[in-house]
Design a protein around this motif. Sequence first.
Motif, PDB file in Angstrom:
ATOM      1  N   UNK A  33       0.866  -1.176   0.000  1.00 23.72           N
ATOM      2  CA  UNK A  33       0.000   0.000   0.000  1.00 23.72           C
ATOM      3  C   UNK A  33       0.903   1.226   0.000  1.00 23.72           C
ATOM      4  N   UNK A  34       0.699   2.111  -0.975  1.00 23.46           N
ATOM      5  CA  UNK A  34       1.470   3.344  -1.112  1.00 23.46           C
ATOM      6  C   UNK A  34       0.586   4.511  -0.679  1.00 23.46           C
ATOM      7  N   UNK A  41      -4.643   6.217  -0.929  1.00 27.30           N
ATOM      8  CA  UNK A  41      -3.794   5.017  -0.896  1.00 27.30           C
ATOM      9  C   UNK A  41      -3.890   4.245  -2.209  1.00 27.30           C
ATOM     10  N   UNK A  42      -2.745   3.740  -2.641  1.00 24.08           N
ATOM     11  CA  UNK A  42      -2.706   2.957  -3.890  1.00 24.08           C
ATOM     12  C   UNK A  42      -2.254   1.543  -3.547  1.00 24.08           C
ATOM     13  N   UNK A  43      -2.981   0.570  -4.025  1.00 23.54           N
ATOM     14  CA  UNK A  43      -2.685  -0.835  -3.743  1.00 23.54           C
ATOM     15  C   UNK A  43      -1.865  -1.408  -4.901  1.00 23.54           C
ATOM     16  N   UNK A  44      -0.666  -1.889  -4.560  1.00 21.93           N
ATOM     17  CA  UNK A  44       0.283  -2.329  -5.579  1.00 21.93           C
ATOM     18  C   UNK A  44       0.760  -3.744  -5.317  1.00 21.93           C
ATOM     19  N   UNK A  45       1.459  -4.292  -6.305  1.00 25.70           N
ATOM     20  CA  UNK A  45       2.144  -5.569  -6.182  1.00 25.70           C
ATOM     21  C   UNK A  45       3.596  -5.373  -6.600  1.00 25.70           C
ATOM     22  N   UNK A  46       4.537  -5.804  -5.742  1.00 28.92           N
ATOM     23  CA  UNK A  46       5.963  -5.716  -6.040  1.00 28.92           C
ATOM     24  C   UNK A  46       6.519  -7.099  -6.311  1.00 28.92           C
ATOM     25  N   UNK A  47       7.568  -7.161  -7.133  1.00 34.66           N
ATOM     26  CA  UNK A  47       8.260  -8.425  -7.343  1.00 34.66           C
ATOM     27  C   UNK A  47       8.992  -8.788  -6.048  1.00 34.66           C
ATOM     28  N   UNK A  48       8.641  -9.931  -5.471  1.00 36.78           N
ATOM     29  CA  UNK A  48       9.159 -10.305  -4.149  1.00 36.78           C
ATOM     30  C   UNK A  48      10.678 -10.449  -4.142  1.00 36.78           C
ATOM     31  N   UNK A  73       7.479   7.198  -9.098  1.00 36.46           N
ATOM     32  CA  UNK A  73       7.182   7.714  -7.766  1.00 36.46           C
ATOM     33  C   UNK A  73       8.255   7.271  -6.779  1.00 36.46           C
ATOM     34  N   UNK A  74       8.825   8.240  -6.041  1.00 42.45           N
ATOM     35  CA  UNK A  74       9.776   7.924  -4.986  1.00 42.45           C
ATOM     36  C   UNK A  74       9.023   7.473  -3.742  1.00 42.45           C
ATOM     37  N   UNK A  75       9.558   6.467  -3.053  1.00 38.43           N
ATOM     38  CA  UNK A  75       8.899   5.941  -1.856  1.00 38.43           C
ATOM     39  C   UNK A  75       9.923   5.332  -0.916  1.00 38.43           C
ATOM     40  N   UNK A  76       9.539   5.246   0.362  1.00 36.87           N
ATOM     41  CA  UNK A  76      10.336   4.578   1.388  1.00 36.87           C
ATOM     42  C   UNK A  76       9.489   3.502   2.053  1.00 36.87           C
ATOM     43  N   UNK A  94       4.286   1.524   1.985  1.00 39.34           N
ATOM     44  CA  UNK A  94       5.268   2.413   1.374  1.00 39.34           C
ATOM     45  C   UNK A  94       4.813   3.855   1.528  1.00 39.34           C
ATOM     46  N   UNK A  95       5.766   4.731   1.850  1.00 39.28           N
ATOM     47  CA  UNK A  95       5.463   6.138   2.071  1.00 39.28           C
ATOM     48  C   UNK A  95       5.940   6.966   0.882  1.00 39.28           C
ATOM     49  N   UNK A  96       5.032   7.757   0.317  1.00 42.50           N
ATOM     50  CA  UNK A  96       5.377   8.669  -0.774  1.00 42.50           C
ATOM     51  C   UNK A  96       6.347   9.724  -0.256  1.00 42.50           C
ATOM     52  N   UNK A  97       7.456   9.928  -0.952  1.00 41.56           N
ATOM     53  CA  UNK A  97       8.406  10.983  -0.579  1.00 41.56           C
ATOM     54  C   UNK A  97       8.768  11.790  -1.815  1.00 41.56           C
ATOM     55  N   UNK A  98       9.294  12.978  -1.567  1.00 43.10           N
ATOM     56  CA  UNK A  98       9.706  13.869  -2.649  1.00 43.10           C
ATOM     57  C   UNK A  98      11.134  14.321  -2.408  1.00 43.10           C
TER      58      UNK A  98
END
Length: 212
Positions: A33-34, A41-48, A73-76, A94-98
């Motif tokens: 979740x980003x 909030x945006x629900x995503x899937x990452x390559x594990x 999009x940058x994220x932490x 995941x937290x949106x950062x700039x």
Amino acid sequence: MAREVNNLKTQTRTEFGKGPPPRARREGQVPAVLYGHHTEPRHLLLNALEFAAVLRAHGTNSLLTLDIEGEEQLALPKQIDVHPLTRIIEHTDLLVVRKGEKVVVEIALTLVGDSAPGTLVTQDANSIEIEADATELPEGFDVSVAGAAAGLQITAADIELPAGCTLVSDPEMLIVNILEAPSEADLEAGEDEGVAASIEQAQAADKASSAE
């Protein structure tokens, strides 16, 4: 400083409920979740495998560049849920950062070196909180105990921070305490005291049982 930006392609997650997350994990994906900056909030899937490789190489404060179907999009990582037995990453926030934004994160501490002979090193804290630029986060801090004598205490304020980093943790928080190592006589005395205490507890229990 950890300036490397880790590129990860993502997919938008469209299925929800009890079924999809386990299925996604079986297919080698991590549900995420980003959120942040007052965005939905945006629900995503990452390559594990790719996500796990980034964390192994750069730690849990790795700066990520997400490719969300062509949008960058940058994220932490804010929270990472790992299965206690399989150690598989089950979910991450995941937290949106700039660029240029300050964030507060925990940075791991690693002890290096050997203290003086006859001493015992105890580590009371494994990390400290700092505020720093999201794109300039340290991967970790080394805390040297080389040659340290008994009686030395290292607090959060003693950790040398790079330029641009500000300590958030209590400056007086104890990180490392150097003690005199117990002698063989001390250890034997401690064992004898422990045995005596156990005998006294057993006798007290017997008396209590007899009184009943």
